[in-house]
Design a protein around this motif. Structure first.
Motif, PDB file in Angstrom:
ATOM      1  N   THR A   1     -11.871  10.203   6.744  1.00 16.73           N
ATOM      2  CA  THR A   1     -11.914  10.193   5.286  1.00 16.73           C
ATOM      3  C   THR A   1     -12.982  11.163   4.817  1.00 16.73           C
ATOM      4  O   THR A   1     -13.930  11.459   5.556  1.00 16.73           O
ATOM      5  CB  THR A   1     -12.300   8.807   4.719  1.00 16.73           C
ATOM      6  OG1 THR A   1     -13.629   8.488   5.119  1.00 16.73           O
ATOM      7  CG2 THR A   1     -11.350   7.726   5.201  1.00 16.73           C
TER       8      THR A   1
ATOM      9  N   SER B   1      -4.160   8.553   4.321  1.00 16.32           N
ATOM     10  CA  SER B   1      -4.513   7.644   5.409  1.00 16.32           C
ATOM     11  C   SER B   1      -4.548   8.382   6.738  1.00 16.32           C
ATOM     12  O   SER B   1      -3.608   9.097   7.089  1.00 16.32           O
ATOM     13  CB  SER B   1      -3.498   6.493   5.496  1.00 16.32           C
ATOM     14  OG  SER B   1      -3.755   5.526   4.503  1.00 16.32           O
TER      15      SER B   1
ATOM     16  N   THR C   1      -3.216   1.382  -3.698  1.00 16.65           N
ATOM     17  CA  THR C   1      -3.480   2.418  -2.700  1.00 16.65           C
ATOM     18  C   THR C   1      -4.805   2.141  -2.017  1.00 16.65           C
ATOM     19  O   THR C   1      -5.807   1.858  -2.682  1.00 16.65           O
ATOM     20  CB  THR C   1      -3.537   3.813  -3.355  1.00 16.65           C
ATOM     21  OG1 THR C   1      -2.320   4.064  -4.046  1.00 16.65           O
ATOM     22  CG2 THR C   1      -3.742   4.897  -2.294  1.00 16.65           C
TER      23      THR C   1
ATOM     24  N   HIS D   1      -6.621   4.238   1.305  1.00 11.56           N
ATOM     25  CA  HIS D   1      -6.483   5.237   2.363  1.00 11.56           C
ATOM     26  C   HIS D   1      -7.286   4.780   3.582  1.00 11.56           C
ATOM     27  O   HIS D   1      -8.510   4.660   3.530  1.00 11.56           O
ATOM     28  CB  HIS D   1      -6.987   6.598   1.876  1.00 11.56           C
ATOM     29  CG  HIS D   1      -6.203   7.145   0.723  1.00 11.56           C
ATOM     30  ND1 HIS D   1      -4.836   7.262   0.736  1.00 11.56           N
ATOM     31  CD2 HIS D   1      -6.606   7.604  -0.497  1.00 11.56           C
ATOM     32  CE1 HIS D   1      -4.417   7.786  -0.410  1.00 11.56           C
ATOM     33  NE2 HIS D   1      -5.470   7.995  -1.171  1.00 11.56           N
ATOM     34  N   THR D   2      -6.591   4.530   4.668  1.00 11.49           N
ATOM     35  CA  THR D   2      -7.240   4.001   5.862  1.00 11.49           C
ATOM     36  C   THR D   2      -7.951   5.107   6.639  1.00 11.49           C
ATOM     37  O   THR D   2      -7.481   6.241   6.713  1.00 11.49           O
ATOM     38  CB  THR D   2      -6.223   3.336   6.797  1.00 11.49           C
ATOM     39  OG1 THR D   2      -5.315   4.341   7.298  1.00 11.49           O
ATOM     40  CG2 THR D   2      -5.415   2.297   6.060  1.00 11.49           C
TER      41      THR D   2
ATOM     42  N   ASN E   1       0.850  -1.188   0.000  1.00 13.30           N
ATOM     43  CA  ASN E   1       0.000   0.000   0.000  1.00 13.30           C
ATOM     44  C   ASN E   1       0.889   1.242   0.000  1.00 13.30           C
ATOM     45  O   ASN E   1       1.712   1.429   0.903  1.00 13.30           O
ATOM     46  CB  ASN E   1      -0.901  -0.013   1.231  1.00 13.30           C
ATOM     47  CG  ASN E   1      -1.950   1.086   1.209  1.00 13.30           C
ATOM     48  OD1 ASN E   1      -1.974   1.925   0.330  1.00 13.30           O
ATOM     49  ND2 ASN E   1      -2.831   1.082   2.207  1.00 13.30           N
TER      50      ASN E   1
ATOM     51  N   THR F   1      -5.008  -3.771   4.528  1.00 12.30           N
ATOM     52  CA  THR F   1      -5.500  -2.810   3.538  1.00 12.30           C
ATOM     53  C   THR F   1      -5.292  -3.332   2.125  1.00 12.30           C
ATOM     54  O   THR F   1      -6.149  -3.154   1.254  1.00 12.30           O
ATOM     55  CB  THR F   1      -4.805  -1.454   3.696  1.00 12.30           C
ATOM     56  OG1 THR F   1      -3.379  -1.623   3.572  1.00 12.30           O
ATOM     57  CG2 THR F   1      -5.114  -0.834   5.051  1.00 12.30           C
TER      58      THR F   1
ATOM     59  N   THR G   1       0.597   8.730   5.247  1.00 11.76           N
ATOM     60  CA  THR G   1      -0.198   9.011   6.438  1.00 11.76           C
ATOM     61  C   THR G   1      -0.327  10.509   6.671  1.00 11.76           C
ATOM     62  O   THR G   1       0.667  11.245   6.667  1.00 11.76           O
ATOM     63  CB  THR G   1       0.446   8.368   7.676  1.00 11.76           C
ATOM     64  OG1 THR G   1       0.716   6.988   7.394  1.00 11.76           O
ATOM     65  CG2 THR G   1      -0.462   8.468   8.885  1.00 11.76           C
TER      66      THR G   1
ATOM     67  N   SER H   1      -0.197   4.361   0.239  1.00  8.61           N
ATOM     68  CA  SER H   1      -0.847   5.511   0.879  1.00  8.61           C
ATOM     69  C   SER H   1       0.062   6.112   1.951  1.00  8.61           C
ATOM     70  O   SER H   1       0.619   5.401   2.793  1.00  8.61           O
ATOM     71  CB  SER H   1      -2.168   5.081   1.524  1.00  8.61           C
ATOM     72  OG  SER H   1      -2.776   6.174   2.176  1.00  8.61           O
TER      73      SER H   1
ATOM     74  N   PRO I   1      -0.706   2.605   7.333  1.00  9.30           N
ATOM     75  CA  PRO I   1      -0.794   1.201   6.920  1.00  9.30           C
ATOM     76  C   PRO I   1       0.431   0.463   7.462  1.00  9.30           C
ATOM     77  O   PRO I   1       1.441   0.279   6.784  1.00  9.30           O
ATOM     78  CB  PRO I   1      -0.792   1.272   5.387  1.00  9.30           C
ATOM     79  CG  PRO I   1      -1.045   2.713   5.047  1.00  9.30           C
ATOM     80  CD  PRO I   1      -0.495   3.496   6.189  1.00  9.30           C
TER      81      PRO I   1
ATOM     82  N   GLU J   1     -13.738   3.041   2.324  1.00  8.23           N
ATOM     83  CA  GLU J   1     -12.412   3.653   2.199  1.00  8.23           C
ATOM     84  C   GLU J   1     -12.052   3.752   0.715  1.00  8.23           C
ATOM     85  O   GLU J   1     -12.446   2.913  -0.097  1.00  8.23           O
ATOM     86  CB  GLU J   1     -11.369   2.823   2.945  1.00  8.23           C
ATOM     87  CG  GLU J   1     -11.580   2.812   4.455  1.00  8.23           C
ATOM     88  CD  GLU J   1     -10.680   1.835   5.186  1.00  8.23           C
ATOM     89  OE1 GLU J   1     -10.124   2.197   6.239  1.00  8.23           O
ATOM     90  OE2 GLU J   1     -10.544   0.680   4.716  1.00  8.23           O
TER      91      GLU J   1
END
Length: 343
Positions: A83, A181, A210, A212-213, A63, A256, A67, A65, A185, A227
């Protein structure tokens, strides 16, 4: 529903800080617990030994993404930005309000629709509606991501007693173009550039996607909500090549990556390029169709992630793995040790 692994996590097994905070240590200086589904074997390794546990032709899906510093702390509460809301205008985000308690925070049940909260930098946050028991749909009076870059700090919970810079919450795979995120992740956190070089030199393939958490729910243990994700065409093609050729195994780095890949599987069981929002939840009943193995952290009791792990490893192996982790004092959470589940 299939019974999930349950256990009590001792406070002593919570990782409180990054491993590199100790003089002479690096991110990959952690332990790796390996469970093999075919044999039921559980074994103990150093994370640096990962290249020796994989085969040429294996594919790691990571992942990319990055942070966000997604927490904004006020005098008495903190706002955790999660999000943007799917299908809504860009200004409406999911946020969690938390009451500050010294160096930590707990969920805050206050707030009411149309209430506005003064924020640093002369911004205002307007609570629009409750989205869940824990989360609000809210609108910030300015663009969220640039605002967080200036005023935010990384989200942390009570088991991390002091603040660490945003860089401590980025993985080696994080890309600035993919910032989004709310929480790291973290399965990919132990990777270093040196370790990635060794993996590639061994013939292990690496492909990006990707997802995004959003904010976690350490108190509520809620299932994940929608997400944003993207599986590029090149990654989908590589996954299909590895699976159809039988030359290697598809191993997701983090839950993720599993969620994104399983969302991108079509009706014929093939991974296709895809992007948008996913609400897919991996369960033991539904199983997995895109991945063969998983590299992940150790998850809390009652965490919804344990459903996914059970789907990949099976209940018997997962129970044996977590019993070994507890007996050998592995460390939990984002700065903790790692678990590799192989077919």
């Amino acid at each position: 529903m299939t019974e999930l692994v349950d256990f009590t996590l001792p406070k002593a097994l919570e990782a409180h800080e990054p491993r590199e905070a100790h003089c002479g240590r690096t991110r990959d200086d952690i332990r790796l617990l390996v469970g093999r589904r075919g044999s039921g074997e559980v074994s103990h390794h150093a994370f640096r030994g990962l290249p020796d546990l994989l085969r040429p032709g294996d594919l790691l899906v990571v992942n990319t993404s990055a942070t966000l510093p997604a927490a904004v702390r006020l005098d008495r509460i903190a706002v955790h930005f999660s999000t943007p809301l799917p299908g809504e205008d860009d200004g409406l985000w999911l946020v969690e309000l938390r009451r500050r308690t010294g160096k930590s925070s707990v969920p805050y049940g206050g707030g009411s629709p149309n209430e506005w909260i003064p924020m640093p930098g002369r911004a205002n946050l307007t609570l629009v509606r409750r989205q869940t028991d824990r989360l609000w749909a809210a609108r910030l009076s300015t663009s969220v991501v640039p605002y967080l870059r200036r005023y935010g700090t990384p989200i942390r919970y009570g088991y991390v007693p002091r603040e660490w810079p945003t860089a401590a919450y980025q993985t080696v795979f994080a890309h600035d173009r993919e910032t989004g995120s709310a929480e790291m992740p973290s399965a990919a956190r132990p990777f270093t550039t040196e370790l990635v070089t060794r993996l590639v030199s061994r013939g292990v393939l690496i492909a990006p996607l990707t997802l995004h958490t959003g904010v976690a729910s350490p108190e509520a243990h809620e299932p994940p909500y929608a997400e944003r994700f993207e599986v590029p065409e090149s990654t989908a093609a590589l996954v299909q090549h590895v699976r159809s050729s039988g030359t290697g195994r598809v191993i997701a780095v983090g839950t993720t990556a599993v969620r994104a890949l399983e969302t991108a599987v079509d009706a014929n069981g093939r991974v296709q390029a895809a992007k948008g929002w996913t609400e897919h939840i991996v369960t033991p009943e539904g199983g997995v169709r895109a991945v063969d193995g998983l590299l992940t952290g150790l998850h809390e009791p009652k965490s919804s992630h344990l459903m996914m792990l059970t789907a990949i490893a099976g209940h018997t192996l997962l129970r044996a793995t977590y019993e070994a982790a507890l007996a050998e004092h592995y460390l939990w959470h984002e700065f903790g040790d790692t678990n590799l589940l192989l077919p």
